[in-house]
Design a protein around this motif. Structure first.
Motif, PDB file in Angstrom:
ATOM      1  N   ALA A  59     -41.959 -55.325  27.162  1.00 19.14           N
ATOM      2  CA  ALA A  59     -40.481 -54.869  27.154  1.00 19.14           C
ATOM      3  C   ALA A  59     -40.520 -53.648  27.911  1.00 19.14           C
ATOM      4  CB  ALA A  59     -40.044 -54.948  25.677  1.00 19.14           C
ATOM      5  N   TYR A  60     -41.318 -52.766  27.725  1.00 18.49           N
ATOM      6  CA  TYR A  60     -41.486 -51.465  28.487  1.00 18.49           C
ATOM      7  C   TYR A  60     -41.569 -51.574  30.100  1.00 18.49           C
ATOM      8  CZ  TYR A  60     -41.466 -48.722  24.125  1.00 18.49           C
ATOM      9  OH  TYR A  60     -40.985 -48.070  22.909  1.00 18.49           O
ATOM     10  N   HIS A  61     -42.477 -52.648  30.574  1.00 16.71           N
ATOM     11  CA  HIS A  61     -42.819 -52.893  31.730  1.00 16.71           C
ATOM     12  C   HIS A  61     -41.692 -53.656  32.572  1.00 16.71           C
ATOM     13  CE1 HIS A  61     -45.157 -53.832  35.282  1.00 16.71           C
ATOM     14  NE2 HIS A  61     -44.728 -55.205  35.267  1.00 16.71           N
ATOM     15  N   THR A  62     -40.931 -54.345  31.797  1.00 21.36           N
ATOM     16  CA  THR A  62     -39.832 -55.148  32.359  1.00 21.36           C
ATOM     17  C   THR A  62     -38.589 -53.920  32.388  1.00 21.36           C
ATOM     18  OG1 THR A  62     -40.350 -57.052  31.024  1.00 21.36           O
ATOM     19  CG2 THR A  62     -37.997 -56.869  31.924  1.00 21.36           C
ATOM     20  N   ARG A  63     -38.591 -53.138  31.312  1.00 24.28           N
ATOM     21  CA  ARG A  63     -37.440 -51.973  31.441  1.00 24.28           C
ATOM     22  C   ARG A  63     -37.811 -51.238  32.773  1.00 24.28           C
ATOM     23  NH1 ARG A  63     -36.879 -47.318  27.522  1.00 24.28           N
ATOM     24  NH2 ARG A  63     -34.710 -46.188  28.363  1.00 24.28           N
ATOM     25  N   HIS A  64     -39.116 -50.824  33.010  1.00 18.61           N
ATOM     26  CA  HIS A  64     -39.457 -49.920  34.034  1.00 18.61           C
ATOM     27  C   HIS A  64     -38.917 -50.678  35.092  1.00 18.61           C
ATOM     28  CE1 HIS A  64     -41.822 -46.827  36.227  1.00 18.61           C
ATOM     29  NE2 HIS A  64     -42.523 -48.191  36.854  1.00 18.61           N
ATOM     30  N   ALA A  65     -39.478 -51.878  35.363  1.00 15.70           N
ATOM     31  CA  ALA A  65     -39.174 -52.644  36.667  1.00 15.70           C
ATOM     32  C   ALA A  65     -37.580 -52.618  36.901  1.00 15.70           C
ATOM     33  CB  ALA A  65     -39.887 -53.889  36.658  1.00 15.70           C
ATOM     34  N   TYR A  66     -36.840 -52.831  35.901  1.00 21.06           N
ATOM     35  CA  TYR A  66     -35.454 -52.902  36.039  1.00 21.06           C
ATOM     36  C   TYR A  66     -34.946 -51.517  36.353  1.00 21.06           C
ATOM     37  CZ  TYR A  66     -30.295 -53.124  35.102  1.00 21.06           C
ATOM     38  OH  TYR A  66     -29.191 -53.076  35.153  1.00 21.06           O
ATOM     39  N   LEU A  67     -35.422 -50.459  35.927  1.00 23.43           N
ATOM     40  CA  LEU A  67     -35.004 -49.491  36.266  1.00 23.43           C
ATOM     41  C   LEU A  67     -35.627 -48.855  37.604  1.00 23.43           C
ATOM     42  CD1 LEU A  67     -35.341 -47.414  32.949  1.00 23.43           C
ATOM     43  CD2 LEU A  67     -33.246 -47.973  33.919  1.00 23.43           C
ATOM     44  N   LEU A  68     -36.638 -48.913  38.037  1.00 23.41           N
ATOM     45  CA  LEU A  68     -37.233 -48.913  39.416  1.00 23.41           C
ATOM     46  C   LEU A  68     -36.248 -49.517  40.435  1.00 23.41           C
ATOM     47  CD1 LEU A  68     -39.431 -47.401  41.081  1.00 23.41           C
ATOM     48  CD2 LEU A  68     -40.665 -49.498  40.626  1.00 23.41           C
ATOM     49  N   ARG A  69     -35.834 -50.823  40.103  1.00 27.95           N
ATOM     50  CA  ARG A  69     -35.105 -51.615  40.956  1.00 27.95           C
ATOM     51  C   ARG A  69     -33.737 -50.972  41.169  1.00 27.95           C
ATOM     52  NH1 ARG A  69     -35.826 -56.383  39.158  1.00 27.95           N
ATOM     53  NH2 ARG A  69     -34.077 -56.288  37.633  1.00 27.95           N
ATOM     54  N   GLU A  70     -33.207 -50.388  40.117  1.00 27.82           N
ATOM     55  CA  GLU A  70     -31.923 -49.991  40.251  1.00 27.82           C
ATOM     56  C   GLU A  70     -31.856 -48.464  40.964  1.00 27.82           C
ATOM     57  OE1 GLU A  70     -28.497 -50.476  38.649  1.00 27.82           O
ATOM     58  OE2 GLU A  70     -29.154 -52.432  38.790  1.00 27.82           O
ATOM     59  N   ARG A  71     -32.990 -47.762  40.945  1.00 29.84           N
ATOM     60  CA  ARG A  71     -32.993 -46.504  41.562  1.00 29.84           C
ATOM     61  C   ARG A  71     -33.151 -46.951  42.785  1.00 29.84           C
ATOM     62  NH1 ARG A  71     -38.477 -43.660  41.435  1.00 29.84           N
ATOM     63  NH2 ARG A  71     -37.977 -42.024  43.205  1.00 29.84           N
ATOM     64  N   GLN A  72     -34.010 -47.754  43.154  1.00 31.27           N
ATOM     65  CA  GLN A  72     -34.254 -48.089  44.784  1.00 31.27           C
ATOM     66  C   GLN A  72     -32.773 -48.434  45.232  1.00 31.27           C
ATOM     67  OE1 GLN A  72     -37.209 -50.962  44.614  1.00 31.27           O
ATOM     68  NE2 GLN A  72     -38.915 -49.244  44.834  1.00 31.27           N
ATOM     69  N   GLU A  73     -32.065 -49.396  44.563  1.00 29.04           N
ATOM     70  CA  GLU A  73     -30.735 -49.774  45.086  1.00 29.04           C
ATOM     71  C   GLU A  73     -29.676 -48.572  45.380  1.00 29.04           C
ATOM     72  OE1 GLU A  73     -26.945 -52.612  43.643  1.00 29.04           O
ATOM     73  OE2 GLU A  73     -28.828 -52.926  42.738  1.00 29.04           O
ATOM     74  N   LEU A  74     -29.854 -47.581  44.239  1.00 24.92           N
ATOM     75  CA  LEU A  74     -28.836 -46.456  44.334  1.00 24.92           C
ATOM     76  C   LEU A  74     -29.255 -45.481  45.420  1.00 24.92           C
ATOM     77  CD1 LEU A  74     -28.438 -45.641  40.386  1.00 24.92           C
ATOM     78  CD2 LEU A  74     -26.667 -46.592  42.191  1.00 24.92           C
ATOM     79  N   MET A  75     -30.453 -45.457  45.796  1.00 26.29           N
ATOM     80  CA  MET A  75     -30.980 -44.766  46.867  1.00 26.29           C
ATOM     81  C   MET A  75     -30.650 -45.232  48.039  1.00 26.29           C
ATOM     82  SD  MET A  75     -34.879 -43.413  45.338  1.00 26.29           S
ATOM     83  CE  MET A  75     -35.275 -43.101  47.025  1.00 26.29           C
ATOM     84  N   ARG A  76     -30.794 -46.675  48.309  1.00 28.41           N
ATOM     85  CA  ARG A  76     -30.441 -47.124  49.428  1.00 28.41           C
ATOM     86  C   ARG A  76     -28.769 -47.030  49.808  1.00 28.41           C
ATOM     87  NH1 ARG A  76     -32.182 -52.155  48.726  1.00 28.41           N
ATOM     88  NH2 ARG A  76     -30.467 -53.076  47.566  1.00 28.41           N
ATOM     89  N   ARG A  77     -28.110 -47.418  48.684  1.00 28.99           N
ATOM     90  CA  ARG A  77     -26.754 -47.015  48.844  1.00 28.99           C
ATOM     91  C   ARG A  77     -26.188 -45.608  49.102  1.00 28.99           C
ATOM     92  NH1 ARG A  77     -23.662 -50.662  44.301  1.00 28.99           N
ATOM     93  NH2 ARG A  77     -24.399 -52.874  45.043  1.00 28.99           N
ATOM     94  N   ASP A  78     -26.775 -44.369  48.436  1.00 26.05           N
ATOM     95  CA  ASP A  78     -26.373 -43.284  48.705  1.00 26.05           C
ATOM     96  C   ASP A  78     -27.155 -43.055  50.287  1.00 26.05           C
ATOM     97  OD1 ASP A  78     -26.105 -40.664  47.879  1.00 26.05           O
ATOM     98  OD2 ASP A  78     -28.320 -40.061  47.890  1.00 26.05           O
TER      99      ASP A  78
END
Length: 119
Positions: A42-61
């Motif tokens: 569960a922690y690994h899945t959450r970490h992967a989701y947060l990392l993907r969200e962070r990359q998406e926000l950085m790309r949009r930024d």
């Protein structure tokens, strides 16, 4: 012969008791290991989701900052957009140079204009 039978009976009883204790301990440890593996997954899945969200926000930024700095666009808040005070108008002096950039921004973020933030 009597001592031998008593010794075998004692070993048999001890074997049953120790096996029962070991099996219960093995079940308890197995349950703990299963719980920890589930939490780790569960922690690994959450970490992967947060990392993907962070990359998406950085790309949009990066896209928004490029649009602000190089294309002269302004980042509007949702209240300003809904108020209707601003028109979405693009005035270009060199349309050929920026046409590729606008197409790229529209390709990356089709549901969002180049100057709108994520809601």
């Amino acid at each position: 012969m009597k001592k031998f039978l008593i010794a075998v009976a004692i070993m048999f009883v001890l074997n049953i008791l120790i096996t029962g204790l070991l099996q219960s301990q093995i079940k308890i440890m197995g349950n703990q290991i299963g719980t920890k593996e589930t939490l780790n997954s569960a922690y690994h899945t959450r970490h992967a989701y947060l990392l993907r969200e962070r990359q998406e926000l950085m790309r949009r930024d990066r896209i928004v900052s490029y649009a602000q700095q190089n294309l002269g666009m302004k980042l509007l808040k949702p209240d300003e957009i809904a108020g209707g005070q601003y028109l979405k108008e693009i005035v270009e002096e060199t349309s050929r140079n920026n046409n590729v950039v606008y197409s790229f921004i529209d390709f990356i973020t089709p549901s969002m204009n180049a100057f709108e933030g994520r809601r």
